[in-house]
Design an enzyme around this catalytic site. Structure first.
Site, mmCIF file in Angstrom:
data_model
loop_
_atom_site.group_PDB
_atom_site.id
_atom_site.type_symbol
_atom_site.label_atom_id
_atom_site.label_comp_id
_atom_site.label_asym_id
_atom_site.label_seq_id
_atom_site.Cartn_x
_atom_site.Cartn_y
_atom_site.Cartn_z
ATOM 1 N N ASP A 93 -40.363 -19.621 13.725
ATOM 2 C CA ASP A 93 -41.038 -20.894 14.012
ATOM 3 C C ASP A 93 -41.961 -20.663 15.201
ATOM 4 O OD1 ASP A 93 -39.404 -20.801 16.211
ATOM 5 O OD2 ASP A 93 -38.247 -22.579 15.713
ATOM 6 N N ASP A 267 -34.911 -24.684 5.669
ATOM 7 C CA ASP A 267 -34.056 -23.997 6.638
ATOM 8 C C ASP A 267 -33.284 -25.050 7.389
ATOM 9 O OD1 ASP A 267 -36.423 -24.878 8.397
ATOM 10 O OD2 ASP A 267 -34.925 -24.215 9.837
ATOM 11 N N CYS A 307 -17.166 -17.076 -2.572
ATOM 12 C CA CYS A 307 -17.553 -16.383 -1.332
ATOM 13 C C CYS A 307 -16.367 -15.591 -0.790
ATOM 14 C CB CYS A 307 -18.063 -17.369 -0.285
ATOM 15 S SG CYS A 307 -16.756 -18.212 0.635
ATOM 16 N N CYS A 310 -13.492 -17.869 0.498
ATOM 17 C CA CYS A 310 -12.705 -18.537 -0.542
ATOM 18 C C CYS A 310 -11.898 -17.554 -1.385
ATOM 19 C CB CYS A 310 -13.622 -19.393 -1.413
ATOM 20 S SG CYS A 310 -14.233 -20.839 -0.511
ATOM 21 N N HIS A 336 -18.774 -19.083 4.518
ATOM 22 C CA HIS A 336 -18.659 -19.996 3.376
ATOM 23 C C HIS A 336 -19.827 -20.975 3.322
ATOM 24 C CE1 HIS A 336 -17.318 -22.885 0.442
ATOM 25 N NE2 HIS A 336 -17.638 -23.804 1.326
#
Lengths: 374, 374
Positions: A93, A267, A307, A310, A336
């Protein structure tokens, strides 16, 4: 015209766009969610794990990296990619948003912004030229123009002046950028919640003929309906053959709204920030791991998620980690949460390819517990 | 006699022993350094990364896990291995050491120890039987007997009484343990810095005929010469055909001294604890990453190290991460520090095999900057 970034539109489903963006550090499948690596690290995540989940681009913050460790140091280190061990694309940015967020600590003039560091109170000055200089040293694939992001709510006159100055700053950014080959410059349209100002800003921005364009000044505190209403207008004002980036947007519903209105890039710090506070985003809505009901819950955070977290840990374990103040808690929840958004975007891309974006949105909202906006 | 843990002596070089310990969760090459995973996680490290560096066994803390999340919860979760996603061997301490460290908050009687939780002040009681019950629920491969670790300095009469009680507690631990097949019980000898008490304690401990033995009550604040002098006596008092574990030892010099005197297992929280304070252990001594001289040092933490951190990041980056308060700093420094000790033990094993342990020790000390003890 710079060749650093090239957009290819692959398919449309309504206004939703499936495309890709070529960068010097790989091709990005769009629409894309970009994890934020504020100070040279996606917080609590190894870059390899960010890659493994499928992230093709991350965002770095110019304001933070300028103050610490300093852009010249990053340049000496061989650029931000090398410094932080990330070999895929980086977008930086302009520093504007963070500087304006300093409130009393900054003073805006036509020349640029004078501000005091939030770290040590030292005085600094960032102009459009300085922002480009910093981003050049960082070596990001996509640089953002230095703009003023007007607050919400704000008087029409303030927003109009600010938007005009942003346009003048964009011309100075473009001049400083010099159309270099290995870094693209994106312009940012502003105009607050005033549609006619948005139109004017879009025109001035697009007239600069840049490799990509962003919509700034949305999701700054306005009600969601207003955001969607303005977005509905904005995205269409940007050319079809360039990437469109909606800045600072990252909750699942905002991702869907963005894509539905023709946005390619988003984002947000939210997934990693809420992770550090014990919050997780799942297929069935948001979950607070501190909740006592998870104490003996030996199931995964999200039964539909594949993921790392998990696959290997239970809610009971994650709750225990959080309550014990273990760094592991931030590591596992960040992984996650980022994975969830990156995969949701992957599913969105697939849905667009199969011309069932709205159908997928409806399914997702129902399961998540969102109210439908239509 | 339990078959949960079997020791095999492979080779000797002086008193240094090269061996292996068979456990229900894999075979451990000894001498071994065991990373500590206090509350069910090696701090700031994913288990996969702990495995990748070659760690074959980690340590869990009974006191911490008993208080939070509670041993019954861990049992319901399927045991500590499953709960924390670690499928290699686990050794649990007895909780004794942490309980005694509570000072004013605990009261010792023949029956056991009454104490108040450091978390919420709640009252608890741990006896030898209770410690075994907790460790049974945790499901560790190696359980430690509940002992009293006398402080340093301490009166001979206090140390003697304490050591005698430890022996009586060991008999109760053995009775509670019931020689089960999937968990081994190690006895702990005490006796402070009094060699005759050490001898008496060793005899009483070894008489219990257990799968392994530990030396407790060393490295508790006494000068290094005294530690080595007592150790010199102790290790020889333990049988050759069982593993010997020196508790709470983890700086490189103490590892070398331990191995030199015939020790097979060591553990310490130091590598991960100092990591969180910006300290690294390297081939050339200890390094404080906060030091200004590393600001623009783009070389690795340790040029001779092949860990993840040293392969991918510079000192400048690590310093920046630490100064920015990034979790990444703890992650990367913990990984390096643990890797360094695990690899040093690997090198030690190789040196023993090649009968050049003392030579390797000398080389290591010279490079590290330690003074030689001989």
């Amino acid at each position: 015209m710079s060749s650093a970034v090239l957009y290819k539109l692959i398919k449309k489903d309504g206004r939703a766009r499936r495309g890709e963006i070529k960068t010097p550090h790989g091709t990005i499948q769009t629409p894309v969610f970009m994890p934020v690596g504020t100070a040279g690290a996606v917080k609590a995540m190894k870059p390899e794990d960010v890659k493994k989940m499928g992230a093709e681009i991350i965002l770095g913050n110019t304001y933070h990296l300028y103050l610490r460790p300093g852009h010249e140091l990053v340049r000496e280190a061989g650029g931000l990619h090398k410094f932080m061990n990330w070999d895929r694309a980086i977008l930086t940015d302009s520093g504007g948003f963070q500087v304006f967020s300093l409130g009393q600590l900054r003073k805006i003039t036509e020349e640029g912004v004078e501000f005091r560091s939030h770290i040590d109170g030292s005085k600094h000055f960032i102009s459009p030229e300085k922002s480009i200089e910093i981003q050049t040293a960082l070596g990001s694939d996509i640089m953002m123009a230095f703009d003023e992001c007007a607050p919400y709510p704000a008087d029409r006159s303030y927003v109009e002046e600010s938007m005009q100055m942003t346009a003048r700053w964009l011309a100075r950014c473009k001049e400083a950028w010099k159309d270099r080959e290995n870094q693209a410059l994106f312009g940012i349209m502003q105009g607050g919640m005033y549609k006619d100002l948005r139109r004017e800003s879009a025109k001035m921005t697009v007239d600069m003929d840049l490799p990509g364009y962003a919509i700034g000044g949305l999701s700054v505190g306005e009600p969601k309906e207003i955001m969607i209403d303005v977005l509905d207008d904005c995205a269409e004002l940007l050319p079809e053959d360039k990437p469109r980036y909606l800045m600072g947007v990252g909750t699942p519903d905002y991702l869907f709204e963005a894509v539905e209105h023709g946005i390619d890039m988003c984002d947000c710090v939210e997934p990693t920030r809420i992770a550090r506070h014990g919050m997780a985003t799942t297929s069935h809505g948001r979950l607070n791991i501190k909740n006592a009901k998870f104490e003996r819950d030996f199931g995964p955070l999200d039964p539909e998620c594949d993921c790392y977290t998990c696959r290997h840990y239970s809610r009971a374990y994650l709750r225990h980690m959080f309550k014990s103040g273990e760094i592991m808690s931030s590591m596992l929840l960040s992984e996650h949460n980022l994975h969830f958004l990156v995969k949701t975007m992957e599913n969105i891309r697939k849905a667009i390819e199969e011309e069932r974006f709205l159908e997928y949105k409806k399914e997702f909202y129902e399961k998540y517990g969102y109210e439908q906006t239509e």
